[in-house]
Design a protein around this motif. Structure first.
Motif, PDB file in Angstrom:
ATOM      1  N   ASP A 472      -8.030   3.689  -2.440  1.00  0.00           N
ATOM      2  CA  ASP A 472      -6.600   3.922  -1.921  1.00  0.00           C
ATOM      3  C   ASP A 472      -6.176   2.547  -1.089  1.00  0.00           C
ATOM      4  O   ASP A 472      -6.303   2.474   0.211  1.00  0.00           O
ATOM      5  CB  ASP A 472      -6.757   5.101  -0.806  1.00  0.00           C
ATOM      6  N   ILE A 473      -5.768   1.775  -1.782  1.00  0.00           N
ATOM      7  CA  ILE A 473      -5.450   0.292  -1.264  1.00  0.00           C
ATOM      8  C   ILE A 473      -4.205   0.512  -0.477  1.00  0.00           C
ATOM      9  O   ILE A 473      -4.129  -0.403   0.403  1.00  0.00           O
ATOM     10  CB  ILE A 473      -5.469  -0.734  -2.674  1.00  0.00           C
ATOM     11  N   VAL A 474      -3.282   1.264  -0.810  1.00  0.00           N
ATOM     12  CA  VAL A 474      -2.023   1.158   0.073  1.00  0.00           C
ATOM     13  C   VAL A 474      -2.599   1.834   1.283  1.00  0.00           C
ATOM     14  O   VAL A 474      -1.946   1.346   2.533  1.00  0.00           O
ATOM     15  CB  VAL A 474      -1.248   2.167  -0.824  1.00  0.00           C
ATOM     16  N   ALA A 475      -3.275   2.672   1.408  1.00  0.00           N
ATOM     17  CA  ALA A 475      -3.572   3.531   2.770  1.00  0.00           C
ATOM     18  C   ALA A 475      -4.491   2.466   3.476  1.00  0.00           C
ATOM     19  O   ALA A 475      -4.099   2.330   4.796  1.00  0.00           O
ATOM     20  CB  ALA A 475      -4.535   4.874   2.554  1.00  0.00           C
ATOM     21  N   LEU A 476      -5.268   1.419   2.799  1.00  0.00           N
ATOM     22  CA  LEU A 476      -6.021   0.518   3.634  1.00  0.00           C
ATOM     23  C   LEU A 476      -5.339  -0.587   4.044  1.00  0.00           C
ATOM     24  O   LEU A 476      -5.189  -0.862   5.395  1.00  0.00           O
ATOM     25  CB  LEU A 476      -7.090   0.115   2.641  1.00  0.00           C
ATOM     26  N   VAL A 477      -4.300  -1.148   3.299  1.00  0.00           N
ATOM     27  CA  VAL A 477      -3.227  -2.162   3.890  1.00  0.00           C
ATOM     28  C   VAL A 477      -2.640  -1.452   4.932  1.00  0.00           C
ATOM     29  O   VAL A 477      -2.242  -2.172   5.970  1.00  0.00           O
ATOM     30  CB  VAL A 477      -2.403  -2.505   2.539  1.00  0.00           C
ATOM     31  N   ARG A 478      -1.950  -0.343   4.819  1.00  0.00           N
ATOM     32  CA  ARG A 478      -1.132   0.180   5.878  1.00  0.00           C
ATOM     33  C   ARG A 478      -2.087   0.377   7.351  1.00  0.00           C
ATOM     34  O   ARG A 478      -1.548   0.011   8.271  1.00  0.00           O
ATOM     35  CB  ARG A 478      -0.831   1.798   5.798  1.00  0.00           C
ATOM     36  N   THR A 479      -3.127   0.903   7.173  1.00  0.00           N
ATOM     37  CA  THR A 479      -4.050   1.178   8.229  1.00  0.00           C
ATOM     38  C   THR A 479      -4.298  -0.362   8.889  1.00  0.00           C
ATOM     39  O   THR A 479      -4.364  -0.450  10.533  1.00  0.00           O
ATOM     40  CB  THR A 479      -5.298   1.700   8.107  1.00  0.00           C
ATOM     41  N   VAL A 480      -4.742  -1.531   8.163  1.00  0.00           N
ATOM     42  CA  VAL A 480      -4.943  -2.519   8.670  1.00  0.00           C
ATOM     43  C   VAL A 480      -3.716  -3.487   9.433  1.00  0.00           C
ATOM     44  O   VAL A 480      -3.849  -3.855  10.552  1.00  0.00           O
ATOM     45  CB  VAL A 480      -5.589  -3.557   7.604  1.00  0.00           C
TER      46      VAL A 480
END
Length: 637
Positions: A472-480
């Motif tokens: 879930d790359i979108v969730a990871l980028v949002r979190t970072v």
């Protein structure tokens, strides 16, 4: 009328048929459901599960016909079991085999017939699942696929029946048949033994039988001085074939490959299926290596083929790795393991190749395995670090961004080249946690630089295929971004061209979601993935990076320069900034400036720098004001 021929293995076929214990049994809903589906889905008035006995054909299930069987000599199915491909008769009155057949000239007045063979567990043809019509017609490819799928369902029912019968017979007789004289017990035991020692789909021996055969023949080979070849044949990109065309097409391909390979074998040779996409060939007494390679080239060519698909033909090739007794091993397990090592090397080189085992190969694979195990702990041991290479704006000469490359400082082996450990990370799946670490570390470094007053050039992270499409790359980028507090416009995300083409629809959607977060998006290594700018215009992109392979001789080759100019011109038409990587000399720089390239990257301006040296470089050469240009962070070459 033409009477069906008798197969050469008729005795074995009839034994397999009677072992099913289906002949003249009561109707069963499981079989009747299949003929109902066949009739309904294919719009056929007649559908049958036909079993071809010695003198008759008998219908285990029937729809649209009153009789429960016919004489074998007038059966269409008797002809069908003589081949491996479905039998299609568009108009029986025009086919010399059937024109005066009683089933054609009398009720039920068959004009059209389509039958798919049904096989026993040991790959003996038992009969067919067939459909018939009273008018001439054809069967579309997708309709034939439906009939094939229903035939495989019928086969599964037959196999389950065989297994249940075998198990029941064994249970009933295991305590009473001490002399081994009971024929039912012998038949049941034989069926179970076959399942334990053979592949159901192809009927080939499995790895267990192969290993036993090698072990039983080692002494003979040694006594006779025979050089015996053990070759592993691995179908290239077989998973992709299944994904594109379905598992039925994959099964069909494996059966076709089996027949092609068997046609090239001598009586003393052996073919086994040892994995979903893997075969092993045993070739005793082939002589020297040159003779062996000639035979293996024939096998490789026999596997190579194309499968038609809606978007174009799907090519199918194989990789072959081999070992020769006794030079490459004097034990069965060793020979098989060495052949497997060799085929892995052949696949790593791109597939469709033949590789022999060697001690150097063994050492290389041992090192690879060691590095993979140690790479799993490299993050927690803080052995990985990032270095930064400037990207320079061609017009201003100022730093427009940074490509951040990952490096591994091994405690024993020293610096490990990214060209060696990145492929290991990709194959093992370690690229996902490493990629997340790079993203977090790069964003944190950019935030720290901003707080320290280092000029604000954005950073871009190169995403691997496994990370982009498999997490879930979108969730990871949002979190970072949320955790770091970094302005999203200071982050750029790069995809290689080949990744963007693997799943275009999903890629475009994920990129739109990432763009909505505020990040910028780029395509890396353009020119190596065989896509086009017309394809890229459908993606929400900001930049395009031309692969270094086009830059090497851009100042010396008119063809390379023309290609680079065309890429830049079309990219500018799509409002994409263009970056050239791998720039190392004045000639390349002059050619790219003349082609109106936006940014260049390479050792011409600076080699990769550590964080402190890079901060100093940015203070000296960074943009005087925020330009919106980016720095690139990559899981590097």
């Amino acid at each position: 009328m033409q009477t069906p021929s008798i197969p050469l293995d008729e005795a074995r076929r009839l034994t397999a048929l009677h072992a099913t214990r289906l002949l003249h049994t009561a109707p069963e809903d499981a079989f009747d459901r299949i003929t109902r589906l066949a009739s309904r889905l294919l719009k056929m008035p007649i559908a049958l599960v036909s079993l071809v006995d010695k003198e008759d054909q008998w219908f285990k299930s029937r729809r649209g016909i009153d009789i429960d069987g016919t004489r074998r000599e007038i059966s269409f199915c008797g002809h069908a079991i003589l081949d491996n491909e479905p039998l299609i008769v568009p108009d029986a009155t025009q086919d010399p085999r059937f024109a005066d057949n009683p089933m054609v000239v009398n009720p039920p007045h068959v004009r059209f017939y389509a039958g798919v063979q049904l096989y026993s567990i040991d790959r003996m043809p038992l009969g067919t699942l067939c459909v018939m019509d009273r008018v001439p017609r054809t069967l579309a490819p997708e309709e034939l696929d439906v009939l094939r799928d229903l035939a495989r369902m019928t086969e599964q029912l037959i196999h389950f029946r065989q297994l249940a019968t075998a198990a029941q017979s064994l249970h009933s007789h295991v305590h009473v048949d001490v002399d081994g004289a009971n024929p039912d017990l012998a038949a049941a035991a034989g069926q179970v033994e076959f399942l334990l020692t053979h592949d159901v789909l192809t009927g080939l021996a499995n790895r267990q039988v192969l290993a036993q055969t090698i072990a039983q023949n080692l002494d003979k080979w040694k006594a006779d001085g025979l050089h015996t070849l053990v070759a592993t044949v691995n179908v290239d990109k077989f998973k992709r074939l299944n994904e594109l065309l379905g598992h039925h097409a994959g099964d069909k391909a494996l059966v076709a490959i089996t027949w092609s390979l068997q046609n090239l074998l001598r009586p003393q040779d052996m073919l086994a299926r040892t994995g979903s996409d893997e075969f092993v060939v045993l070739l005793p007494g082939l002589g020297d290596d040159s003779v062996a390679r000639d035979r293996l080239r024939q096998l490789l060519q026999a596997v190579t083929r194309e499968f038609p698909a809606a978007g174009g033909a799907v090519p199918l090739t194989c990789s072959i790795g081999y070992a020769i007794y006794p030079e490459d091993g004097e034990d069965g397990d060793v020979l098989l393991n060495h052949a497997t090592m060799a085929v892995r090397r052949a696949k790593a080189l791109g597939g469709a190749q033949i590789q022999r085992y060697s001690e150097e190969l063994h050492q290389a694979l041992s090192r690879k395995l060691t590095l993979e195990n140690q790479l799993r702990h490299a993050l927690e041991r803080k052995e990985l670090r990032l270095v930064y290479q400037p990207k320079v704006d061609v017009r201003s000469g100022r730093v427009a961004g940074l490509e951040v490359l990952v490096r591994w400082q091994h405690p024993e082996h020293g610096a490990i080249s990214p060209a060696e450990f990145i492929p290991i990370a990709e194959e093992s799946g370690l690229v996902v946690p490493i990629g997340e670490w790079i993203l977090r570390t790069a964003v944190a470094q950019r935030r720290a630089w901003s707080e320290a007053g280092v000029p604000d050039v954005p950073v871009a992270v190169n995403l691997s295929g496994k990370q982009f499409l498999g997490t879930d790359i979108v969730a990871l980028v949002r979190t970072v971004l949320d955790e770091s507090g970094l302005d999203p416009h200071l982050l750029e995300l790069e995809l290689t061209e080949s990744i963007s083409m693997d799943d275009p629809g999903r890629t475009a959607e994920l990129m739109r979601q990432l763009r909505d977060l505020g990040a910028m998006l780029s395509i890396d290594d353009f020119g190596t993935g065989y896509s086009s700018l017309s394809y890229l215009k459908r993606l929400p992109l900001d930049k395009l990076k031309i692969d270094r392979a086009f830059i090497i001789d851009v100042h010396q080759s008119a063809e390379s320069l023309a290609m680079v100019k065309a890429i830049i011109a079309m990219a500018h038409t799509l409002r994409l900034a263009v970056i050239a990587e791998g720039v190392e000399n004045d000639g390349q720089l002059a050619a790219l400036r003349g082609a109106d390239c936006d940014q260049i990257q390479g050792d011409y301006y600076s080699r990769p720098l550590d964080a402190d040296a890079c901060a100093a470089y940015l203070h000296e050469h960074g943009a005087a004001e925020h330009t919106g240009e980016t720095a690139t962070v990559a899981v590097a070459r």
